[in-house]
Design a protein around this motif. Structure first.
Motif, PDB file in Angstrom:
ATOM      1  N   TRP A  79       0.994  -0.674  -0.307  1.00  0.00           N
ATOM      2  CA  TRP A  79       0.007   0.054   0.472  1.00  0.00           C
ATOM      3  C   TRP A  79       0.616   1.085   0.001  1.00  0.00           C
ATOM      4  O   TRP A  79       0.255   2.414  -0.774  1.00  0.00           O
ATOM      5  N   PRO A  80       1.807   1.627   0.089  1.00  0.00           N
ATOM      6  CA  PRO A  80       2.589   2.539   0.644  1.00  0.00           C
ATOM      7  C   PRO A  80       3.155   2.951  -0.430  1.00  0.00           C
ATOM      8  O   PRO A  80       3.088   4.323  -0.850  1.00  0.00           O
ATOM      9  N   ALA A  81       3.705   2.211  -1.002  1.00  0.00           N
ATOM     10  CA  ALA A  81       4.417   2.338  -2.643  1.00  0.00           C
ATOM     11  C   ALA A  81       3.216   2.460  -3.909  1.00  0.00           C
ATOM     12  O   ALA A  81       3.136   3.662  -4.296  1.00  0.00           O
ATOM     13  N   LEU A  82       1.772   2.277  -3.660  1.00  0.00           N
ATOM     14  CA  LEU A  82       0.700   2.962  -4.584  1.00  0.00           C
ATOM     15  C   LEU A  82       0.415   4.255  -3.803  1.00  0.00           C
ATOM     16  O   LEU A  82       0.075   5.357  -4.963  1.00  0.00           O
ATOM     17  N   ILE A  83      -0.075   4.583  -2.769  1.00  0.00           N
ATOM     18  CA  ILE A  83       0.272   5.966  -2.186  1.00  0.00           C
ATOM     19  C   ILE A  83       1.050   6.965  -2.984  1.00  0.00           C
ATOM     20  O   ILE A  83       0.572   8.519  -3.525  1.00  0.00           O
ATOM     21  N   ASN A  84       2.001   6.605  -2.563  1.00  0.00           N
ATOM     22  CA  ASN A  84       3.190   7.808  -3.207  1.00  0.00           C
ATOM     23  C   ASN A  84       3.707   7.480  -4.325  1.00  0.00           C
ATOM     24  O   ASN A  84       4.182   7.978  -5.065  1.00  0.00           O
ATOM     25  N   SER A  85       2.871   6.932  -5.063  1.00  0.00           N
ATOM     26  CA  SER A  85       3.152   6.791  -6.707  1.00  0.00           C
ATOM     27  C   SER A  85       1.367   8.145  -7.338  1.00  0.00           C
ATOM     28  O   SER A  85       1.311   8.035  -8.002  1.00  0.00           O
ATOM     29  N   ALA A  86       0.786   8.170  -6.402  1.00  0.00           N
ATOM     30  CA  ALA A  86      -0.836   9.392  -6.189  1.00  0.00           C
ATOM     31  C   ALA A  86      -0.064  10.410  -6.757  1.00  0.00           C
ATOM     32  O   ALA A  86      -0.957  10.827  -7.938  1.00  0.00           O
ATOM     33  N   LEU A  87       1.046  10.821  -6.504  1.00  0.00           N
ATOM     34  CA  LEU A  87       0.874  11.991  -7.279  1.00  0.00           C
ATOM     35  C   LEU A  87       1.499  12.479  -8.681  1.00  0.00           C
ATOM     36  O   LEU A  87       2.877  11.473  -9.149  1.00  0.00           O
ATOM     37  N   GLY A  88       1.185  12.955  -9.791  1.00  0.00           N
ATOM     38  CA  GLY A  88       1.254  13.286 -10.960  1.00  0.00           C
ATOM     39  C   GLY A  88      -0.143  13.329 -12.154  1.00  0.00           C
ATOM     40  O   GLY A  88      -1.335  13.406 -11.609  1.00  0.00           O
ATOM     41  N   GLY A  89       0.379  13.287 -13.388  1.00  0.00           N
ATOM     42  CA  GLY A  89      -1.740  13.472 -14.353  1.00  0.00           C
ATOM     43  C   GLY A  89      -1.558  15.350 -13.578  1.00  0.00           C
ATOM     44  O   GLY A  89      -0.794  16.034 -13.245  1.00  0.00           O
ATOM     45  N   THR A  90      -2.150  15.356 -13.170  1.00  0.00           N
ATOM     46  CA  THR A  90      -3.178  16.082 -12.600  1.00  0.00           C
ATOM     47  C   THR A  90      -3.480  16.239 -10.862  1.00  0.00           C
ATOM     48  O   THR A  90      -3.475  17.212 -10.640  1.00  0.00           O
ATOM     49  N   VAL A  91      -3.112  15.338 -10.089  1.00  0.00           N
ATOM     50  CA  VAL A  91      -3.084  14.985  -9.148  1.00  0.00           C
ATOM     51  C   VAL A  91      -1.568  15.621  -8.034  1.00  0.00           C
ATOM     52  O   VAL A  91      -0.344  15.445  -9.034  1.00  0.00           O
ATOM     53  N   SER A  92      -1.971  16.848  -7.669  1.00  0.00           N
ATOM     54  CA  SER A  92      -1.142  17.546  -7.422  1.00  0.00           C
ATOM     55  C   SER A  92      -0.787  17.577  -5.504  1.00  0.00           C
ATOM     56  O   SER A  92       0.530  18.190  -5.093  1.00  0.00           O
ATOM     57  N   SER A  93      -1.801  16.732  -5.048  1.00  0.00           N
ATOM     58  CA  SER A  93      -1.959  17.289  -3.407  1.00  0.00           C
ATOM     59  C   SER A  93      -2.879  15.806  -3.150  1.00  0.00           C
ATOM     60  O   SER A  93      -3.347  15.687  -3.679  1.00  0.00           O
ATOM     61  N   VAL A  94      -1.476  15.429  -1.479  1.00  0.00           N
ATOM     62  CA  VAL A  94      -2.948  13.731  -1.774  1.00  0.00           C
ATOM     63  C   VAL A  94      -2.999  14.181   0.393  1.00  0.00           C
ATOM     64  O   VAL A  94      -2.149  14.938   1.042  1.00  0.00           O
ATOM     65  N   CYS A  95      -4.502  13.756   0.400  1.00  0.00           N
ATOM     66  CA  CYS A  95      -4.609  14.555   1.881  1.00  0.00           C
ATOM     67  C   CYS A  95      -4.597  13.131   2.859  1.00  0.00           C
ATOM     68  O   CYS A  95      -5.097  12.078   1.919  1.00  0.00           O
ATOM     69  N   ALA A  96      -5.031  13.167   3.652  1.00  0.00           N
ATOM     70  CA  ALA A  96      -5.639  12.060   5.137  1.00  0.00           C
ATOM     71  C   ALA A  96      -6.555  12.520   5.378  1.00  0.00           C
ATOM     72  O   ALA A  96      -6.039  14.011   6.350  1.00  0.00           O
ATOM     73  N   SER A  97      -7.389  12.108   5.740  1.00  0.00           N
ATOM     74  CA  SER A  97      -8.305  12.650   6.299  1.00  0.00           C
ATOM     75  C   SER A  97      -8.948  12.010   7.377  1.00  0.00           C
ATOM     76  O   SER A  97      -9.238  10.400   7.416  1.00  0.00           O
TER      77      SER A  97
END
Length: 295
Positions: A79-97
């Motif tokens: 899971w960490p590798a997947l989430i850490n690959s989330a930035l890119g394309g139009t995605v510029s921010s990842v949040c944990a709610s």
């Protein structure tokens, strides 16, 4: 590029054991959809009261899955590798709610805080939050979705803890305006600039919320605070893209609105499993057009 922030909350679909589709597939779709902010929801705080079996106070769960316990990452190894690959394309921010409706996370935070002499220093929670930052460097923001226990001292202290570990902050209010403005006021004094924006719920319990009115409450509580583009107005997938566009159109022209968010990505995929990226983009376009951005 649009000037607006297009955010989406994503729940279990972002964890490897989900039954909808591979996380890597979902991430690729989001990165090509137009969404700029991916908000992982919802994280919860372990508690040893009012739950069976008992949990360890201060452990961290993603939905119902234990992911960090007593200073160790214990979730799915990939899971960490997947989430850490989330930035890119139009995605510029990842949040944990953290939080949500019908949970006890902020009551638990208050208990941890008060049982530790009104401090989080040295607690299991503080250790685990640091591990969250180390394990998921792509997550730069903690989103506070407090709906169950409005205790200002423990809330503000938790925000200060998260910010001290390198997280920025966003708030996700739907009611109790005075609580949120007071929290922002205190943080503006001690951690100026830590709160990047508010994800204002304008659906369900927050139906009828007006971003300009919330921004005015901030301005009255904190004279001189710049509320330009500070409110990201939210709708949910119970509404079609056409209805989302209509809601956003009612906020068109307000300088305080910096974009919109949708709850949730899971339901978008469920509603169009054949081509979910197309529906994701339809919601992005609904926010954009509604707020006056010409495609």
């Amino acid at each position: 590029m649009s000037k607006f922030n297009f955010a989406v909350y994503a729940e279990g679909i972002m964890y490897p054991d989900n039954s909808q589709q591979p996380v890597s597939t979902t991430l690729s779709q989001v990165q090509n959809s137009g969404f700029t902010t991916l908000i992982l929801g919802l994280f919860h705080i372990g508690r040893n009261y009012s739950i069976q079996p008992s949990q360890i106070m201060g452990d961290i769960y993603f939905n119902n899955t234990l992911v960090i316990s007593e200073g160790n990452y214990v979730g799915d190894p990939g899971w960490p590798a997947l989430i850490n690959s989330a930035l890119g394309g139009t995605v510029s921010s990842v949040c944990a709610s953290i939080g949500g409706g019908g949970v006890m996370d902020f009551e638990t935070l208050q208990k941890i805080y008060q049982q530790n002499d009104n401090s989080y220093t040295g607690t299991n929670l503080a250790t685990n939050l640091k591990v969250l930052k180390q394990t998921f460097p792509a997550i730069s923001i903690i989103d506070l979705d407090c709906e169950d226990n409005y205790d200002l001292p423990s809330f503000v202290a938790f925000c200060q803890l998260a910010n001290s570990l390198g997280f920025d902050l966003t708030f996700c209010p739907y009611t109790y305006q005075q609580f949120w403005t007071s929290a922002l006021q205190q943080l503006n004094n001690t951690n100026k600039g830590a709160v990047k924006w508010w994800n204002l719920q304008c659906y369900d319990g927050g139906q009828g919320n007006q971003p300009s009115q919330w921004a005015q409450a901030i301005a009255e509580a904190i004279p001189g605070f710049d509320t330009t583009a500070f409110i990201v107005a939210g709708d949910w997938t119970n509404d079609s893209p056409a209805l989302v566009q209509s809601l956003m159109k009612s906020f068109n022209g307000s300088k305080t609105v910096g974009g919109g968010f949708i709850w949730t990505l899971d339901q978008i995929v469920a509603n169009d499993s054949a081509n979910p990226q197309q529906l994701m983009t339809a919601y992005v376009n609904a926010i954009s057009v509604g707020l006056g951005n010409v495609l």
